[in-house]
Design an enzyme around this catalytic site. Structure first.
Site, short mmCIF file in Angstrom:
data_model
loop_
_atom_site.label_atom_id
_atom_site.label_comp_id
_atom_site.label_asym_id
_atom_site.label_seq_id
_atom_site.Cartn_x
_atom_site.Cartn_y
_atom_site.Cartn_z
CD GLU A 1 28.97 1.10 75.52
OE1 GLU A 1 28.72 -0.10 75.43
OE2 GLU A 1 30.14 1.56 75.50
CE LYS B 1 29.81 -3.35 73.24
NZ LYS B 1 30.14 -2.80 74.58
CB CYS C 1 31.63 0.26 72.92
SG CYS C 1 33.01 0.60 74.04
#
Length: 296
Positions: free
Chosen positions: A63, A133, A174
């Site tokens: 990331e 995301k 994440c």
């Protein structure tokens, strides 16, 4: 350094001399990220080519590999996808190396919005997938860490899967890892592996990083790979590191420590069907009582 990292052929690589009749070799690149975008991107390209030399078919970056991680950096480092300089470099590297590149994440600018975005490139340099995301990292742990991505970023609104050489893979970023419903829906779509570029911190990392990876692998009976930046204790946000690969039984087959390195390992796809046939939870779910559905 972890036991798996000490048996590397190269001090910066972890490699297992195992070959499967059905599967592929993956490389997880845990690189240091600094304030110089040009250097960060050049480092990623170099590591992609090194991973190819180790026989990798799919190479995954961490990331925010081209930018420091932090809300104050996202606007400055943001670029358009796929026309930005980082995307062009990844496309070229994928084509030159002849590998699939899961391009970690970059801060993406789209109109007046910013996203935390993962791009995926096939072995010809073609853009295969783009994942924004979905779950923004907004947490407050008193006296430990407070972080709000939503101050700057907008959330993505779509699940993302792609197919490469007959293998279907799902992408999360994440904080997405904490949501089993998302993983379940990607599994239902036929994924044999989930890849999460991520940068857990030194508060949540030791508590939940491996735990969540093993949980998603076990509850969805598939492979899970987590790819973190290397730890920089001088940075404003300190990443946990410890990139790892988990098989469908929930076993950690390879892991790094907090320093730079690349984990190279074979992914045996026959294990997916082995686990699912022996423990058939996918057909035992009581969908007459509950279900997980995709709304868009």
């Amino acid at each position: 350094m972890s036991e798996t990292a000490t048996d590397a052929v190269h001090p910066r690589f972890v490699k297992k001399p195992i070959f499967y009749s059905k599967g592929f070799k993956i490389a997880l690149i845990q690189m240091s990220v600094g304030p110089d975008k040009t250097k960060n991107v050049a480092k990623a390209v170099t590591e992609i080519h090194k991973a190819k030399e180790c026989g990798a078919h799919i190479v995954a970056l961490p990331e925010c590999f081209n930018s420091p991680y932090g809300t104050k950096y996202f606007d400055e480092y943001a670029e358009e996808v796929p026309s930005g300089v980082t995307c062009r470099a990844l496309s070229r590297a994928a084509a030159e190396a002849g590998v699939c590149v899961v391009g970690g994440t970059v801060p993406e600018r789209c109109g007046d919005k910013l996203y935390n975005t993962c791009t995926v490139w096939d072995g010809t340099g073609k853009l295969l997938a783009q994942h924004r995301k979905m779950h923004l990292f907004d947490i407050d742990i008193p006296n430990k860490i407070t972080f709000k991505e939503s101050e700057v970023l907008s959330p993505g609104n779509q699940l993302t899967t792609f197919e490469y050489n007959g293998v279907k893979i799902g992408i999360g970023i994440c904080y997405d890892l904490r949501f089993p419903e998302m993983a379940h829906l990607m599994s239902k779509q036929g994924c044999s592996m989930l890849i999460y570029p991520g940068a857990f911190n030194t508060t949540t990392g030791p508590k939940h990083w491996e735990l969540l990876a093993r949980s998603r692998a076990t509850d969805q009976q598939l492979w899970v790979a987590l790819v973190s930046p290397a730890r920089d204790t001088t940075a404003g946000y300190v990443a946990w590191g410890h990139s790892l690969l988990v098989d469908p039984w929930g076993s950690v087959l390879g892991a790094l420590d907090e320093t730079e390195g690349t984990l190279v390992h074979d992914v045996d796809l026959t294990v997916v069907e082995e686990v699912r046939s022996q423990i058939p939870i996918r057909v035992q779910r009581r969908t007459d009582l509950y279900d997980t559905i995709q709304k868009c």
